[in-house]
Design a protein around this motif. Structure first.
Motif, PDB file in Angstrom:
ATOM      1  N   GLN A  39       0.884  -1.218  -0.004  1.00  0.00           N
ATOM      2  CA  GLN A  39      -0.030   0.143  -0.095  1.00  0.00           C
ATOM      3  C   GLN A  39       0.848   1.248   0.143  1.00  0.00           C
ATOM      4  N   PHE A  40       1.921   1.239   0.656  1.00  0.00           N
ATOM      5  CA  PHE A  40       2.600   2.523   0.843  1.00  0.00           C
ATOM      6  C   PHE A  40       3.168   2.893  -0.489  1.00  0.00           C
ATOM      7  N   VAL A  41       3.833   1.717  -1.046  1.00  0.00           N
ATOM      8  CA  VAL A  41       4.556   1.956  -2.211  1.00  0.00           C
ATOM      9  C   VAL A  41       3.738   2.374  -3.394  1.00  0.00           C
ATOM     10  N   ALA A  42       2.653   1.686  -3.473  1.00  0.00           N
ATOM     11  CA  ALA A  42       1.498   2.198  -4.360  1.00  0.00           C
ATOM     12  C   ALA A  42       0.899   3.628  -4.234  1.00  0.00           C
ATOM     13  N   GLN A  43       0.816   4.075  -3.073  1.00  0.00           N
ATOM     14  CA  GLN A  43       0.435   5.289  -2.845  1.00  0.00           C
ATOM     15  C   GLN A  43       1.415   6.314  -3.113  1.00  0.00           C
ATOM     16  N   LEU A  44       2.744   6.047  -2.758  1.00  0.00           N
ATOM     17  CA  LEU A  44       3.695   7.051  -3.040  1.00  0.00           C
ATOM     18  C   LEU A  44       3.880   6.825  -4.609  1.00  0.00           C
ATOM     19  N   TRP A  45       3.960   5.865  -5.303  1.00  0.00           N
ATOM     20  CA  TRP A  45       4.251   5.834  -6.749  1.00  0.00           C
ATOM     21  C   TRP A  45       2.883   6.488  -7.505  1.00  0.00           C
ATOM     22  N   TYR A  46       1.702   6.298  -7.078  1.00  0.00           N
ATOM     23  CA  TYR A  46       0.705   6.969  -7.784  1.00  0.00           C
ATOM     24  C   TYR A  46       0.643   8.524  -7.327  1.00  0.00           C
ATOM     25  N   GLY A  47       1.197   8.907  -6.062  1.00  0.00           N
ATOM     26  CA  GLY A  47       1.276  10.451  -5.862  1.00  0.00           C
ATOM     27  C   GLY A  47       2.300  11.032  -6.679  1.00  0.00           C
ATOM     28  N   LEU A  48       3.731  10.476  -6.885  1.00  0.00           N
ATOM     29  CA  LEU A  48       4.512  10.894  -7.727  1.00  0.00           C
ATOM     30  C   LEU A  48       4.053  10.949  -9.083  1.00  0.00           C
ATOM     31  N   ASN A  49       3.389  10.051  -9.652  1.00  0.00           N
ATOM     32  CA  ASN A  49       2.767  10.027 -11.122  1.00  0.00           C
ATOM     33  C   ASN A  49       1.727  11.240 -11.094  1.00  0.00           C
ATOM     34  N   ARG A  50       0.878  11.554 -10.053  1.00  0.00           N
ATOM     35  CA  ARG A  50       0.047  12.702 -10.343  1.00  0.00           C
ATOM     36  C   ARG A  50       0.694  14.115 -10.286  1.00  0.00           C
ATOM     37  N   LEU A  51       1.715  14.045  -9.577  1.00  0.00           N
ATOM     38  CA  LEU A  51       2.464  15.331  -9.227  1.00  0.00           C
ATOM     39  C   LEU A  51       3.440  15.318 -10.786  1.00  0.00           C
ATOM     40  N   LEU A  52       3.909  14.571 -11.330  1.00  0.00           N
ATOM     41  CA  LEU A  52       4.871  14.846 -12.428  1.00  0.00           C
ATOM     42  C   LEU A  52       4.272  14.839 -13.835  1.00  0.00           C
ATOM     43  N   GLU A  57       3.703  15.195 -19.603  1.00  0.00           N
ATOM     44  CA  GLU A  57       2.700  14.867 -20.925  1.00  0.00           C
ATOM     45  C   GLU A  57       3.149  15.933 -21.887  1.00  0.00           C
ATOM     46  N   PRO A  58       3.390  17.203 -21.726  1.00  0.00           N
ATOM     47  CA  PRO A  58       3.709  18.045 -23.106  1.00  0.00           C
ATOM     48  C   PRO A  58       4.959  17.534 -23.729  1.00  0.00           C
ATOM     49  N   ILE A  59       5.978  17.060 -22.981  1.00  0.00           N
ATOM     50  CA  ILE A  59       7.157  16.631 -23.502  1.00  0.00           C
ATOM     51  C   ILE A  59       7.014  15.376 -24.194  1.00  0.00           C
ATOM     52  N   ARG A  60       6.167  14.353 -23.810  1.00  0.00           N
ATOM     53  CA  ARG A  60       5.799  13.099 -24.534  1.00  0.00           C
ATOM     54  C   ARG A  60       5.178  13.443 -25.837  1.00  0.00           C
ATOM     55  N   ARG A  61       4.386  14.399 -26.000  1.00  0.00           N
ATOM     56  CA  ARG A  61       3.757  14.842 -27.198  1.00  0.00           C
ATOM     57  C   ARG A  61       4.574  15.347 -28.369  1.00  0.00           C
ATOM     58  N   VAL A  62       5.755  15.803 -27.966  1.00  0.00           N
ATOM     59  CA  VAL A  62       6.601  16.408 -28.804  1.00  0.00           C
ATOM     60  C   VAL A  62       7.834  15.316 -29.198  1.00  0.00           C
ATOM     61  N   LEU A  63       8.033  14.540 -28.160  1.00  0.00           N
ATOM     62  CA  LEU A  63       9.061  13.334 -28.446  1.00  0.00           C
ATOM     63  C   LEU A  63       8.663  12.302 -29.385  1.00  0.00           C
ATOM     64  N   PRO A  64       9.270  11.687 -30.472  1.00  0.00           N
ATOM     65  CA  PRO A  64       8.888  10.506 -30.981  1.00  0.00           C
ATOM     66  C   PRO A  64       8.580   9.327 -30.102  1.00  0.00           C
ATOM     67  N   ASN A  65       7.867   8.498 -30.533  1.00  0.00           N
ATOM     68  CA  ASN A  65       7.367   7.295 -29.975  1.00  0.00           C
ATOM     69  C   ASN A  65       8.770   6.285 -29.906  1.00  0.00           C
ATOM     70  N   THR A  66       9.397   5.889 -28.637  1.00  0.00           N
ATOM     71  CA  THR A  66      10.526   4.988 -28.464  1.00  0.00           C
ATOM     72  C   THR A  66      10.277   3.588 -28.103  1.00  0.00           C
ATOM     73  N   GLY A  67       8.921   3.311 -28.133  1.00  0.00           N
ATOM     74  CA  GLY A  67       8.392   2.122 -27.681  1.00  0.00           C
ATOM     75  C   GLY A  67       8.323   2.019 -26.081  1.00  0.00           C
ATOM     76  N   GLY A  68       9.004   1.207 -25.481  1.00  0.00           N
ATOM     77  CA  GLY A  68       8.854   0.947 -23.829  1.00  0.00           C
ATOM     78  C   GLY A  68      10.040   1.986 -23.349  1.00  0.00           C
ATOM     79  N   LEU A  69      10.531   2.821 -23.893  1.00  0.00           N
ATOM     80  CA  LEU A  69      11.566   3.655 -23.375  1.00  0.00           C
ATOM     81  C   LEU A  69      11.143   5.097 -23.142  1.00  0.00           C
ATOM     82  N   ASP A  70      10.836   5.551 -22.204  1.00  0.00           N
ATOM     83  CA  ASP A  70      10.262   6.852 -21.999  1.00  0.00           C
ATOM     84  C   ASP A  70      11.401   7.663 -21.696  1.00  0.00           C
ATOM     85  N   LEU A  71      11.442   8.775 -22.561  1.00  0.00           N
ATOM     86  CA  LEU A  71      12.518   9.711 -22.362  1.00  0.00           C
ATOM     87  C   LEU A  71      11.980  11.096 -21.667  1.00  0.00           C
ATOM     88  N   ALA A  72      10.872  11.318 -21.496  1.00  0.00           N
ATOM     89  CA  ALA A  72      10.301  12.655 -21.098  1.00  0.00           C
ATOM     90  C   ALA A  72      10.956  12.728 -19.791  1.00  0.00           C
TER      91      ALA A  72
END
Length: 95
Positions: A39-52, A57-72
């Motif tokens: 529970q603690f790990v999930a809450q921390l993870w989802y909190g950081l995701n919602r914060l960042l 998101e705007p960076i992901r729209r500009v970057l080309p799709n690299t498959g499983g590698l997220d460069l944002a």
């Protein structure tokens, strides 16, 4: 004016730290060191995701799709550091 510059640098440092924590946590989750079933790990993870996500998101729209590698997060880290450099180099102009 010095205090405003220092506050802006502090905010950028906090953002930098949160992004580094998010990146390291994503590695630990992907290598199954951390489990999202806890529970603690999930809450921390989802909190950081919602914060960042608004930052990534705007960076992901500009970057080309690299498959499983997220460069944002990498691009966002570089942008935060570049903004910090710009503020430090231009600080004397505000005195």
């Amino acid at each position: 004016m010095t205090s405003l510059i220092q506050i802006m640098l502090l905010i950028l440092d906090v953002i930098w730290f949160i992004m580094i924590a998010h990146i390291v946590m994503s590695w630990l989750i992907n290598f199954q060191v951390l489990n999202l079933g806890q529970q603690f790990v999930a809450q921390l993870w989802y909190g950081l995701n919602r914060l960042l996500e608004p930052l990534y998101e705007p960076i992901r729209r500009v970057l080309p799709n690299t498959g499983g590698l997220d460069l944002a997060p990498l691009v966002a880290l570089i942008l935060v550091y570049a903004i910090r450099i710009i503020i430090i180099n231009n600080a004397p102009a505000f005195y």
